[in-house]
Design a protein around this motif. Structure first.
Motif, PDB file in Angstrom:
ATOM      1  N   ALA A  51       0.855  -1.183   0.000  1.00 11.54           N
ATOM      2  CA  ALA A  51       0.000   0.000   0.000  1.00 11.54           C
ATOM      3  C   ALA A  51       0.888   1.229   0.000  1.00 11.54           C
ATOM      4  O   ALA A  51       1.802   1.338   0.822  1.00 11.54           O
ATOM      5  N   GLY A  52       0.621   2.127  -0.919  1.00  5.46           N
ATOM      6  CA  GLY A  52       1.385   3.361  -0.991  1.00  5.46           C
ATOM      7  C   GLY A  52       1.037   4.277   0.166  1.00  5.46           C
ATOM      8  O   GLY A  52       0.046   4.096   0.870  1.00  5.46           O
ATOM      9  N   ARG A  53       1.880   5.235   0.371  1.00  6.15           N
ATOM     10  CA  ARG A  53       1.651   6.192   1.445  1.00  6.15           C
ATOM     11  C   ARG A  53       0.504   7.091   1.064  1.00  6.15           C
ATOM     12  O   ARG A  53       0.455   7.619  -0.048  1.00  6.15           O
ATOM     13  N   ALA A  54      -0.416   7.303   1.976  1.00  7.32           N
ATOM     14  CA  ALA A  54      -1.549   8.188   1.720  1.00  7.32           C
ATOM     15  C   ALA A  54      -1.060   9.629   1.689  1.00  7.32           C
ATOM     16  O   ALA A  54      -0.142   9.996   2.437  1.00  7.32           O
ATOM     17  N   PRO A  55      -1.634  10.471   0.828  1.00  5.41           N
ATOM     18  CA  PRO A  55      -1.211  11.871   0.812  1.00  5.41           C
ATOM     19  C   PRO A  55      -1.536  12.548   2.141  1.00  5.41           C
ATOM     20  O   PRO A  55      -2.515  12.202   2.809  1.00  5.41           O
ATOM     21  N   LYS A  56      -0.687  13.487   2.506  1.00  4.26           N
ATOM     22  CA  LYS A  56      -0.908  14.184   3.773  1.00  4.26           C
ATOM     23  C   LYS A  56      -2.185  14.992   3.706  1.00  4.26           C
ATOM     24  O   LYS A  56      -2.511  15.581   2.674  1.00  4.26           O
ATOM     25  N   LYS A  57      -2.880  15.036   4.828  1.00  4.61           N
ATOM     26  CA  LYS A  57      -4.087  15.847   4.884  1.00  4.61           C
ATOM     27  C   LYS A  57      -3.696  17.318   4.967  1.00  4.61           C
ATOM     28  O   LYS A  57      -2.689  17.676   5.591  1.00  4.61           O
ATOM     29  N   ARG A  58      -4.487  18.126   4.358  1.00  7.69           N
ATOM     30  CA  ARG A  58      -4.217  19.550   4.377  1.00  7.69           C
ATOM     31  C   ARG A  58      -4.407  20.079   5.784  1.00  7.69           C
ATOM     32  O   ARG A  58      -5.404  19.781   6.447  1.00  7.69           O
ATOM     33  N   ARG A  59      -3.444  20.861   6.219  1.00  8.45           N
ATOM     34  CA  ARG A  59      -3.487  21.365   7.584  1.00  8.45           C
ATOM     35  C   ARG A  59      -3.960  22.805   7.599  1.00  8.45           C
ATOM     36  O   ARG A  59      -3.419  23.652   6.903  1.00  8.45           O
ATOM     37  N   SER A  60      -4.936  23.053   8.394  1.00  7.86           N
ATOM     38  CA  SER A  60      -5.475  24.405   8.511  1.00  7.86           C
ATOM     39  C   SER A  60      -4.632  25.204   9.501  1.00  7.86           C
ATOM     40  O   SER A  60      -4.079  24.664  10.458  1.00  7.86           O
ATOM     41  N   LEU A  61      -4.544  26.482   9.255  1.00 11.22           N
ATOM     42  CA  LEU A  61      -3.786  27.331  10.178  1.00 11.22           C
ATOM     43  C   LEU A  61      -4.592  27.687  11.417  1.00 11.22           C
ATOM     44  O   LEU A  61      -4.036  27.943  12.476  1.00 11.22           O
ATOM     45  N   THR A  62      -5.887  27.723  11.275  1.00 10.14           N
ATOM     46  CA  THR A  62      -6.733  27.993  12.434  1.00 10.14           C
ATOM     47  C   THR A  62      -7.317  26.673  12.902  1.00 10.14           C
ATOM     48  O   THR A  62      -7.949  25.948  12.155  1.00 10.14           O
ATOM     49  N   ARG A  63      -7.079  26.397  14.152  1.00  7.75           N
ATOM     50  CA  ARG A  63      -7.552  25.141  14.706  1.00  7.75           C
ATOM     51  C   ARG A  63      -8.625  25.431  15.744  1.00  7.75           C
ATOM     52  O   ARG A  63      -8.353  26.102  16.740  1.00  7.75           O
ATOM     53  N   PRO A  64      -9.840  24.961  15.504  1.00  9.28           N
ATOM     54  CA  PRO A  64     -10.906  25.231  16.467  1.00  9.28           C
ATOM     55  C   PRO A  64     -10.633  24.526  17.790  1.00  9.28           C
ATOM     56  O   PRO A  64     -10.114  23.423  17.831  1.00  9.28           O
TER      57      PRO A  64
END
Length: 128
Positions: A94-107
């Motif tokens: 299984a290939g590496r899953a793409p990184k999830k986009r990280r938001s700058l504002t974290r609730p």
């Protein structure tokens, strides 16, 4: 079925009919067991598995089926992405899953800014 013919004299035709298999299947199976040689499909699948494993290892375990399919096409293979994905799943690759986009504002990390102006956001009626 062969033992039935030698032991009891029952023909292959009767044995195949009793077991619900075709005679052509029996003879194909019989010829295959004698030589135990893999079929052309199995040989191609083994070469494909080796190629997939080699490309996956060369990528450091990061490539998925789309990228490996592209690389196989460059090497001259005629294979679909679904076939590569199925073979990779069967091989446990299984290939590496793409990184999830990280938001700058974290609730939830910071409290809301204080309302220094003292604004009131209550309406006396709807649409007013």
């Amino acid at each position: 079925m062969s033992s039935q013919k030698t032991r009891y004299g029952i023909s292959h035709v009767v044995s195949c009919r009793a077991l619900g298999v075709s005679q052509s299947w029996f003879y194909k199976w019989k010829d295959r067991i004698g030589g135990a040689a893999p079929t052309g499909r199995e040989q191609r699948r083994a070469r494909l598995d080796a190629g997939i494993g080699r490309l996956f290892a060369a990528s450091g375990g990061t490539y998925g089926s789309p990228r490996i399919t592209r690389d196989l096409h460059e090497l001259g293979w005629r294979v679909s992405q679904n076939t590569v994905a199925a073979r990779m799943a069967e091989l446990g690759l299984a290939g590496r899953a793409p990184k999830k986009r990280r938001s700058l504002t974290r609730p939830g990390k910071r409290s809301a800014a204080p309302d220094l102006v003292g604004r009131k956001f209550t309406a006396v009626a709807a649409d007013v």
